[in-house]
Scaffold this motif. Structure first.
Motif, PDB file in Angstrom:
ATOM      1  N   GLY A  42       7.016  -9.260  -6.237  1.00 60.56           N
ATOM      2  CA  GLY A  42       6.322  -9.032  -5.032  1.00 60.56           C
ATOM      3  C   GLY A  42       5.332  -7.932  -5.354  1.00 60.56           C
ATOM      4  O   GLY A  42       4.477  -7.765  -5.963  1.00 60.56           O
ATOM      5  N   MET A  43       5.326  -6.962  -4.278  1.00 59.06           N
ATOM      6  CA  MET A  43       4.183  -5.692  -4.267  1.00 59.06           C
ATOM      7  C   MET A  43       4.762  -4.709  -5.277  1.00 59.06           C
ATOM      8  O   MET A  43       4.788  -3.597  -4.754  1.00 59.06           O
ATOM      9  N   ARG A  44       5.501  -5.138  -6.253  1.00 55.53           N
ATOM     10  CA  ARG A  44       5.791  -4.137  -7.247  1.00 55.53           C
ATOM     11  C   ARG A  44       4.855  -4.389  -8.602  1.00 55.53           C
ATOM     12  O   ARG A  44       5.015  -5.323  -9.155  1.00 55.53           O
TER      13      ARG A  44
ATOM     14  N   ILE B 165       7.336  -7.645 -23.788  1.00 51.68           N
ATOM     15  CA  ILE B 165       6.654  -7.008 -22.849  1.00 51.68           C
ATOM     16  C   ILE B 165       6.879  -7.875 -21.861  1.00 51.68           C
ATOM     17  O   ILE B 165       6.895  -9.052 -21.537  1.00 51.68           O
ATOM     18  N   HIS B 166       7.372  -6.969 -20.549  1.00 49.38           N
ATOM     19  CA  HIS B 166       7.290  -7.538 -19.192  1.00 49.38           C
ATOM     20  C   HIS B 166       6.122  -6.820 -18.343  1.00 49.38           C
ATOM     21  O   HIS B 166       5.819  -5.713 -18.418  1.00 49.38           O
ATOM     22  N   ILE B 167       5.317  -7.856 -17.565  1.00 42.83           N
ATOM     23  CA  ILE B 167       4.301  -7.503 -16.555  1.00 42.83           C
ATOM     24  C   ILE B 167       4.504  -8.151 -15.567  1.00 42.83           C
ATOM     25  O   ILE B 167       4.755  -9.259 -15.410  1.00 42.83           O
ATOM     26  N   SER B 168       4.268  -7.351 -14.227  1.00 41.78           N
ATOM     27  CA  SER B 168       4.319  -8.161 -12.808  1.00 41.78           C
ATOM     28  C   SER B 168       2.927  -8.730 -12.607  1.00 41.78           C
ATOM     29  O   SER B 168       1.883  -8.201 -13.200  1.00 41.78           O
ATOM     30  N   THR B 169       3.191  -9.496 -11.679  1.00 41.80           N
ATOM     31  CA  THR B 169       1.788 -10.484 -11.147  1.00 41.80           C
ATOM     32  C   THR B 169       1.088  -9.457 -10.193  1.00 41.80           C
ATOM     33  O   THR B 169      -0.315  -9.790 -10.244  1.00 41.80           O
ATOM     34  N   TYR B 170       1.527  -8.411  -9.737  1.00 40.72           N
ATOM     35  CA  TYR B 170       1.025  -7.803  -8.484  1.00 40.72           C
ATOM     36  C   TYR B 170       0.033  -6.767  -9.237  1.00 40.72           C
ATOM     37  O   TYR B 170       0.485  -5.650  -9.889  1.00 40.72           O
ATOM     38  N   VAL B 171      -1.145  -6.665  -8.787  1.00 42.16           N
ATOM     39  CA  VAL B 171      -2.107  -5.595  -8.929  1.00 42.16           C
ATOM     40  C   VAL B 171      -2.016  -4.446  -7.946  1.00 42.16           C
ATOM     41  O   VAL B 171      -2.272  -4.533  -7.010  1.00 42.16           O
ATOM     42  N   PRO B 172      -1.751  -3.248  -8.737  1.00 43.11           N
ATOM     43  CA  PRO B 172      -1.449  -2.036  -7.717  1.00 43.11           C
ATOM     44  C   PRO B 172      -2.965  -1.682  -6.818  1.00 43.11           C
ATOM     45  O   PRO B 172      -3.830  -1.916  -7.151  1.00 43.11           O
ATOM     46  N   GLN B 173      -2.747  -1.073  -5.996  1.00 48.10           N
ATOM     47  CA  GLN B 173      -3.365  -0.308  -5.036  1.00 48.10           C
ATOM     48  C   GLN B 173      -3.719   0.845  -5.605  1.00 48.10           C
ATOM     49  O   GLN B 173      -2.864   1.632  -6.479  1.00 48.10           O
ATOM     50  N   GLU B 174      -5.012   1.354  -5.559  1.00 43.98           N
ATOM     51  CA  GLU B 174      -5.310   2.730  -6.253  1.00 43.98           C
ATOM     52  C   GLU B 174      -4.734   3.566  -5.559  1.00 43.98           C
ATOM     53  O   GLU B 174      -4.724   3.802  -4.155  1.00 43.98           O
ATOM     54  N   GLY B 175      -4.190   4.768  -6.278  1.00 46.12           N
ATOM     55  CA  GLY B 175      -3.305   5.728  -5.551  1.00 46.12           C
ATOM     56  C   GLY B 175      -2.701   6.671  -6.352  1.00 46.12           C
ATOM     57  O   GLY B 175      -3.162   6.876  -7.597  1.00 46.12           O
ATOM     58  N   SER B 176      -1.780   7.546  -5.860  1.00 45.34           N
ATOM     59  CA  SER B 176      -1.320   8.619  -6.577  1.00 45.34           C
ATOM     60  C   SER B 176      -0.411   8.078  -7.789  1.00 45.34           C
ATOM     61  O   SER B 176      -0.420   8.901  -8.843  1.00 45.34           O
ATOM     62  N   LEU B 177      -0.017   6.760  -7.610  1.00 47.51           N
ATOM     63  CA  LEU B 177       0.878   6.346  -8.975  1.00 47.51           C
ATOM     64  C   LEU B 177       0.247   5.662  -9.872  1.00 47.51           C
ATOM     65  O   LEU B 177       0.364   5.612 -11.001  1.00 47.51           O
ATOM     66  N   TYR B 178      -1.193   4.961  -9.565  1.00 50.49           N
ATOM     67  CA  TYR B 178      -1.829   4.136 -10.478  1.00 50.49           C
ATOM     68  C   TYR B 178      -3.381   4.649 -10.378  1.00 50.49           C
ATOM     69  O   TYR B 178      -3.937   4.897  -9.336  1.00 50.49           O
ATOM     70  N   PRO B 179      -4.046   4.630 -11.629  1.00 51.56           N
ATOM     71  CA  PRO B 179      -5.324   5.241 -11.566  1.00 51.56           C
ATOM     72  C   PRO B 179      -6.130   3.947 -11.090  1.00 51.56           C
ATOM     73  O   PRO B 179      -5.817   3.012 -11.615  1.00 51.56           O
TER      74      PRO B 179
ATOM     75  N   ILE C 286      -9.318  -6.392  -1.552  1.00 50.16           N
ATOM     76  CA  ILE C 286      -9.662  -5.490  -0.490  1.00 50.16           C
ATOM     77  C   ILE C 286      -8.295  -4.281  -0.705  1.00 50.16           C
ATOM     78  O   ILE C 286      -7.097  -4.734  -0.506  1.00 50.16           O
ATOM     79  N   SER C 287      -8.579  -3.162  -0.710  1.00 50.02           N
ATOM     80  CA  SER C 287      -7.522  -2.270  -0.904  1.00 50.02           C
ATOM     81  C   SER C 287      -7.433  -1.408   0.394  1.00 50.02           C
ATOM     82  O   SER C 287      -6.400  -0.507   0.525  1.00 50.02           O
ATOM     83  N   GLU C 288      -8.481  -1.144   1.079  1.00 54.24           N
ATOM     84  CA  GLU C 288      -8.591  -0.312   2.309  1.00 54.24           C
ATOM     85  C   GLU C 288      -9.418  -0.866   3.346  1.00 54.24           C
ATOM     86  O   GLU C 288     -10.441  -1.558   2.930  1.00 54.24           O
ATOM     87  N   LEU C 289      -9.323  -0.830   4.605  1.00 58.16           N
ATOM     88  CA  LEU C 289     -10.171  -1.159   5.617  1.00 58.16           C
ATOM     89  C   LEU C 289      -9.727  -0.332   6.944  1.00 58.16           C
ATOM     90  O   LEU C 289      -8.709   0.188   7.256  1.00 58.16           O
ATOM     91  N   VAL C 290     -11.204   0.039   7.516  1.00 54.67           N
ATOM     92  CA  VAL C 290     -10.976   0.454   9.006  1.00 54.67           C
ATOM     93  C   VAL C 290     -12.125  -0.168   9.796  1.00 54.67           C
ATOM     94  O   VAL C 290     -13.039  -0.816   9.454  1.00 54.67           O
ATOM     95  N   TYR C 291     -11.744  -0.293  11.152  1.00 53.78           N
ATOM     96  CA  TYR C 291     -12.672  -1.185  12.051  1.00 53.78           C
ATOM     97  C   TYR C 291     -13.486   0.026  12.620  1.00 53.78           C
ATOM     98  O   TYR C 291     -13.360   1.097  13.052  1.00 53.78           O
ATOM     99  N   ASN C 292     -14.862  -0.467  12.818  1.00 54.27           N
ATOM    100  CA  ASN C 292     -15.975   0.308  13.288  1.00 54.27           C
ATOM    101  C   ASN C 292     -17.044  -0.549  14.169  1.00 54.27           C
ATOM    102  O   ASN C 292     -17.770  -1.144  13.419  1.00 54.27           O
ATOM    103  N   ARG C 293     -16.687  -0.714  15.390  1.00 55.73           N
ATOM    104  CA  ARG C 293     -17.552  -1.473  16.243  1.00 55.73           C
ATOM    105  C   ARG C 293     -18.070  -2.845  15.839  1.00 55.73           C
ATOM    106  O   ARG C 293     -19.035  -3.114  15.455  1.00 55.73           O
ATOM    107  N   ASN C 294     -16.945  -3.595  15.720  1.00 52.90           N
ATOM    108  CA  ASN C 294     -17.188  -5.030  15.618  1.00 52.90           C
ATOM    109  C   ASN C 294     -17.577  -5.257  13.960  1.00 52.90           C
ATOM    110  O   ASN C 294     -18.133  -6.183  13.795  1.00 52.90           O
TER     111      ASN C 294
END
Length: 884
Positions: free
Chosen positions: A80-82, A94-108, A449-457
Motif C-alpha cells: 500500500g502507501m508504505r 532484499i525486499h522492496i515495496s512498490t510504493y514510491v514515497p512522498q518527499e518529506g522528513s522520512l525520505y529524501p 504529483i506530491s503536492e497541490l493547491v487550488y488557485n483561481r481555477n
C-alpha cells in the motif's frame, strides 16, 4: 502410537503443500544475470524497471564495498502507501515495496527512488557479507551468524549505506539534500554534539532510530573527506578478515578500533573527536526567529487561518523500561492569546497536508486495510484516510480513504486530491463532492504529483518526471494545460499560497531554504532565514512568516518577519546518468527451482554439546527461510554418544495459507511431542478502537498422554484510546486443551490488561482469571515475593503497578560498549485467590534501561517485596530486553 503422529503431520503437510502451490502461482519470477526477482502477478512492468535499475547499480556498489554476490533474491511486494526497503542478511534477500514515497522528513528528495533504495540495500548485502581469511572459512561452515561485518553498530552499517546512496547523483541521497548536515550543525551549536555511545544506542527523543543514519552518514562523509574513499574498503578488508572482529560488540578496542587504527591511524573514539572538532571549526548559521511550538513536541505542517495557526505534532515519551508512548495531534494555536488547543488526536501517523476552510479542518492519517499483494504483512497494506473536523462542534468525520497522496479544499467545499497510478508512473487527480459523496476523475498525467493547491481555477502542483527531482507547475483546470513555474535538478516543494505569491522550499546547493515566487512577474526571492527552513506559510494580517526549523529536540514551528532578496536559480544541468540498462530477463513462476534454493539453511552450525542425562552429544543446528517468507524453520539434530541414538527437535512456521499462519513445534526424542498453532489476523488497525484481534487454534499430541489428539483456541485483542491514553489488552485461552477422544479436561484462562500512559509514566492493571475441570490442576501466575504459586482450578490473580522515569542518564562508554538511558522507580500490589487460599504482596522496584552489545537494550532492576505475612525479600530482576 507413532502412526497417529505421522498421520497428523502428514495431513498437515499435505494441506500446506497444496495451499503453497496455489499461493506460489500468484507470484512471478524474473531472472537477470545477477538477480532473481519475485513479484506479484501483473506487476511485470515495475519488476522489469526494478531489475534494470538493480543491474545498472550493482557495479558501482561492488566497487565501493569490494564485495561480490550472484543470483541475489529480491522481492517486490505491494504494502500500500508504505515505502519499504530492507536487506535480510540472515536469509540473503532484499525486499522492496512498490510504493514510491512522498518527499518529506522520512525520505529524501531523489531523482530515482528505485535507484536510491536498491543502492542502499545492495550496499548492505555486499558490505555485510564481505569477509576473508579465517572468518570467511567460519562463515562458509556455519553461515550468517559468523559474518564478522554484522558485529558492528547501526551507525556504521547505515552510515555506509547512506554514503553509497549519495554517490549516484549530486541531486540524490541523504548526504546531498542538507537535512543531515543541518541537524548535526544544530547539535554542535547547541553544545550537544552526540557522543559515540548515543549514536550507537539511539535514546528516546529526536532523532530516535534515525540517529544511526544521520550520525553515521555524516561521520562517513568526514572519513571520506579526510582519508579518501579507498580507506573504507581497506577498513572492511581488515575488519572482515580478523577473528578479533567478533568481540567488537563487547569490547570495540579489540575489533573495530583495531581495524580503524590500522586503516585511519586512530581508533573510533579519536576519529569521532576529530569529526566533532571539524564541525566546531566551521562557521554555522544559527536560528534567530521566535519559536512557536513547545519543547518536547515534533511539529510540522503549519497553516494559518485568520488569527489561528494549526500544525501537526508528535509526542514521544519513555513511560516505562523498554516502553515508549507516542501520540500524534493537530494543535490550534491562537496567535493573539498564545493559547493551544488540541483539535484532533490519533494513535496513527499523519500523511499529507493540513487544510482549513471556514470552520472545518482537514487532515489525513495512515490506516491498515486488507487486499494487498504481499506476504510480509499477510495481505494488509497502508492507505490514507481523510478526516474533516468541525471546529465549532468538535466532531470528527471520515470522508474518503485510499491511496491519497495530497489534497486541497475548493471554495465550494469539495475536495480535489491526487493518487498514484497503479502499476505505472504518474498520478490521477480526482474531485470529491461531500454533499452527495461522489467522486470523478479530472485528469491523469505521466508526472507524479506530491503536492497541490487550488488557485483561481488552476492548480499549483509539485510533480516530478521519472528520473528527475520535483518541480513546480501550474495546471489550468479548464484546458488541462501544464506550465512549468520553477524547474531545476534540485528539489522544489512544500508549497503554500499568499495572495499573488507562491512560497516554497528548495535544496539549491545542498541546503533547505525558503523562496518566494511572484505569480505575476515570475520573479524569485530568497528568504533571509538562516539554517534549515521548510514548509513556509504566511500570516497576512500581521506580516509574519511561519516555517519549520530544526533545534536539538527536532522539528519546531518558528516565526519571523519576512525579509526577501532577489534570487536566480543556479544554472545546473541534470546529473549525467547512464543509459537505462535493458537487462536480459527470463520469466518463470515462483514454483521454479530458484524458490526451492532459497529454502537452504543459511545458518548451519555443527556443535559439540553436553546434555544432562545424555552426556557428550554431536549436534547440528539449521535455520532457514524462503525468500517470500512462506516457510521458516529451525531444527536441532543431535546424536548422544552415551545412548547411541539420535534426536530431532525444531520449529516450522508457514504462511503458505496466508493470511493464516501455522506455527508448529516437534520433538522426536525421548519425550516425543507435536504442537501446532493456526493463527488468523482478524483485525489490524492503526487508529483508536480495536487495533488488533487474532484468533488462534492449536493442536497438540505427546507421548506422555498416549498420543491423544488435543485441541483448543485462544483470542487475543487490543483496544487503544487516544483521549484517555489507554490501551486494553484482552486474551482468552484454553490452557489445557481437552483431548478429542476424552474431552472432559479443559482449563480456560482469560487476561485483561489496562495500561494508562501519561507524560511521566504508566499505570497498569492486569487481571488473570482461571477456570477448568483439569484433574491435575493449574499453576497460577506467581505473586511477587512467594517462592511457589498457588495451584488449583478456579481463581484469579490481580496485579496493579505504577512506574515512571525519574532520571535521564543518557551516558555511556565505548569500551566496554554500554549505555545507560533512563532510571525508573515504581510500586506494585499483587493479589491471588484460590478459594480460601490467598497470596498478597506490596513492593517497590528500581530499574535502569541499559544498551549493550551494539544491538540490545535490557532493563535490569532491584525489587523489594513484602508479603501479607510480613516476609521481606530482595531480588535482582531482568524485566526484558529488545533488539534495536
Amino acid at each position: 502410537m507413532d502412526g497417529k503422529l505421522v498421520a497428523i503431520i502428514g495431513i498437515l503437510v499435505a494441506a500446506l503443500v497444496g495451499c503453497g502451490v496455489a499461493r506460489l502461482r500468484d507470484w512471478d519470477l524474473l531472472s537477470s544475470e545477477t538477480f532473481d526477482l519475485y513479484c506479484p502477478e501483473g506487476r511485470d512492468r515495475e519488476a522489469q524497471e526494478l531489475l534494470n535499475t538493480l543491474e545498472l547499480s550493482y557495479p558501482a556498489v561492488e566497487r565501493l564495498t569490494g564485495g561480490h554476490l550472484s543470483h541475489i533474491p529480491v522481492v517486490l511486494e505491494d504494502l500500500g502507501m508504505r515505502s519499504s526497503g530492507f536487506a535480510d542478511i540472515a536469509f540473503q534477500n532484499i525486499h522492496i515495496s512498490t510504493y514510491v514515497p512522498q518527499e518529506g522528513s522520512l525520505y529524501p528528495p531523489c531523482e530515482d527512488w528505485w535507484r536510491l533504495v536498491t543502492v542502499h540495500e545492495l550496499t548492505h548485502q555486499l558490505h555485510l557479507r564481505h569477509c576473508g581469511g579465517t572468518p570467511e572459512q567460519f562463515a562458509t561452515i556455519a553461515g550468517f551468524p559468523l559474518l564478522p561485518q554484522i558485529y558492528t553498530p547501526g551507525w556504521l552499517i547505515e552510515g555506509f549505506a547512506v554514503l553509497s546512496e549519495s554517490t549516484s547523483s549530486p541531486f540524490e541521497g541523504r548526504l546531498n539534500d542538507g537535512m543531515f548536515r543541518a541537524y548535526v550543525d544544530t547539535r554542535q551549536n547547541g553544545d550537544a554534539f552526540p557522543s559515540l555511545s548515543e549514536a550507537t544506542y539511539s535514546p528516546t527523543g529526536f532523532p530516535g532510530p534515525a540517529g544511526i543514519y544521520i550520525y553515521g552518514a555524516e561521520f562517513f562523509r568526514y572519513l571520506v573527506t579526510e582519508y579518501g574513499e579507498s580507506s573504507l574498503r581497506q577498513f572492511l578488508n581488515f575488519f572482515g578478515a580478523r577473528i578479533s572482529s567478533y568481540i567488537s560488540p563487547a569490547v570495540p578496542a579489540l575489533g573495530m578500533d583495531r581495524a580503524a587504527r590500522e586503516t585511519f591511524g586512530k581508533p573510533f573514539p579519536a576519529l569521532w573527536d576529530d569529526w566533532r572538532v571539524e564541525f566546531k571549526s566551521a562557521e554555522q548559521p544559527v536560528h534567530q526567529p521566535l519559536r512557536i511550538s513547545s519543547i518536547g513536541e515534533l511539529a510540522r505542517k503549519p497553516v494559518v487561518s485568520g488569527d489561528m495557526l494549526f500544525y501537526q505534532r508528535t509526542l514521544s515519551f519513555k513511560v516505562a523500561p523498554l516502553q515508549t508512548w507516542t501520540i500524534a495531534q493537530v494543535v490550534k494555536h491562537n496567535l493573539s492569546t498564545k493559547q493551544n488547543r488540541v483539535v484532533a488526536s490519533t494513535t496513527s501517523a499523519f500523511t499529507g497536508p493540513l487544510r482549513v476552510c471556514e470552520d472545518r479542518l482537514y487532515y489525513q492519517v495512515r490506516e491498515m486495510r486488507r487486499g494487498f499483494a504481499n506476504l510480509t504483512e499477510r495481505g494488509f497494506g497502508v492507505v490514507s484516510v481523510l478526516h474533516a473536523v468541525d471546529l465549532r462542534a468538535g466532531t470528527d468525520k471520515i470522508l474518503i480513504e485510499g491511496r491519497i497522496g495530497t489534497f486541497d479544499v475548493l471554495p465550494d467545499g469539495s475536495l480535489i486530491y491526487a493518487i498514484d497510478r497503479c502499476n505505472c508512473f504518474g498520478s490521477e487527480v480526482w474531485l470529491y463532492d461531500p454533499s452527495n459523496d461522489s467522486v470523478w476523475l479530472l485528469f491523469s498525467t505521466n508526472l507524479r504529483i506530491s503536492e497541490l493547491v487550488y488557485n483561481r481555477n488552476e492548480l499549483i502542483v509539485v510533480a516530478k518526471e521519472q528520473g528527475k527531482n520535483c518541480d513546480i507547475y501550474s495546471v489550468e483546470l479548464s484546458s488541462g494545460e501544464w506550465q512549468p513555474l520553477v524547474s531545476s535538478p534540485w528539489f522544489e516543494g512544500y508549497i503554500s499560497l499568499c495572495d499573488d505569491y507562491l512560497l516554497f522550499t528548495a535544496t539549491y546547493n545542498g541546503s533547505y531554504e525558503i523562496y518566494r515566487y511572484d505569480l505575476s512577474t515570475r520573479a524569485i526571492d530568497k528568504s533571509a532565514v538562516l539554517g534549515y527552513a521548510v514548509e513556509p506559510t504566511y500570516y497576512c494580517n500581521r506580516d509574519r512568516l511561519f516555517f519549520v526549523g530544526l533545534n536539538v529536540e527536532g522539528y519546531a514551528i518558528y516565526s519571523g518577519e519576512p525579509s526577501w532578496e532577489y534570487f536566480e536559480v543556479p544554472s545546473q544541468t541534470q546529473s549525467s546518468q547512464s543509459s537505462p540498462c535493458e537487462a536480459s530477463i527470463d520469466k518463470a513462476t515462483a514454483l521454479s527451482g530458484a524458490w526451492l534454493q532459497t529454502l537452504i539453511p543459511t545458518a548451519h552450525i555443527p556443535l559439540i554439546t553436553w546434555l544432562p542425562g545424555k552426556g557428550l552429544s554431536l549436534a547440528f543446528l539449521g535455520v532457514g527461510s524462503d525468500v517470500l517468507e512462506l516457510v521458516s524453520y529451525w531444527f536441532l539434530a543431535n546424536w548422544s554418544f552415551r545412548e547411541s541414538k539420535p534426536a530431532l527437535q525444531g520449529q516450522l512456521n508457514t504462511r503458505l495459507c496466508s493470511p493464516l499462519e501455522v506455527q508448529s513445534e516437534f520433538n522426536f526424542g525421548d519425550d516425543r511431542a507435536f504442537h501446532a498453532v493456526l493463527k488468523y489476523p482478524v483485525v489490524r488497525q492503526m487508529q483508536q478502537g480495536l487495533t488488533k484481534l487474532d484468533v488462534s487454534f492449536f493442536l497438540s499430541m505427546n507421548q506422555s498422554e498416549d498420543w491423544l489428539l488435543a485441541a483448543g483456541m485462544s483470542v487475543e485483542g487490543c483496544l487503544g484510546f487516544v483521549n484517555g491514553n489507554i490501551r486494553l489488552g484482552i486474551s482468552v485461552e484454553d490452557t489445557e486443551p481437552g483431548a478429542l477422544i476424552a474431552s472432559d479436561s479443559y482449563a480456560i484462562s482469560s487476561t485483561l490488561r489496562i495500561d494508562q500512559m501519561a507524560y511521566q509514566g504508566t499505570s497498569s492493571l492486569e487481571v488473570m482469571m482461571f477456570h477448568g475441570s483439569s484433574t491435575s490442576g493449574d499453576s497460577f501466575a506467581a505473586v511477587r515475593g512467594y517462592d511457589e504459586p498457588l495451584v488449583g482450578n478456579d481463581g484469579f490473580v490481580c496485579k496493579a503497578e505504577c512506574v515512571r522515569p525519574v532520571i535521564e542518564v543518557r551516558k555511556g562508554t565505548w569500551n566496554p560498549s554500554l549505555f545507560f538511558e533512563d532510571f525508573f522507580l515504581g510500586g506494585f500490589f499483587d493479589f491471588a485467590s484460590l478459594g480460601t487460599d490467598t497470596q498478597a504482596s506490596i513492593g517497590v522496584k528500581a530499574s535502569i534501561e541499559v544498551g549493550l552489545l551494539f544491538w540490545l537494550k535490557a532493563a535490569p532492576g532491584l525489587v523489594l517485596t513484602i508479603t501479607k505475612d510480613g516476609m521481606p525479600s530482595l531480588q535482582l530482576t531482568l524485566e526484558g530486553w529488545v533488539a534495536l
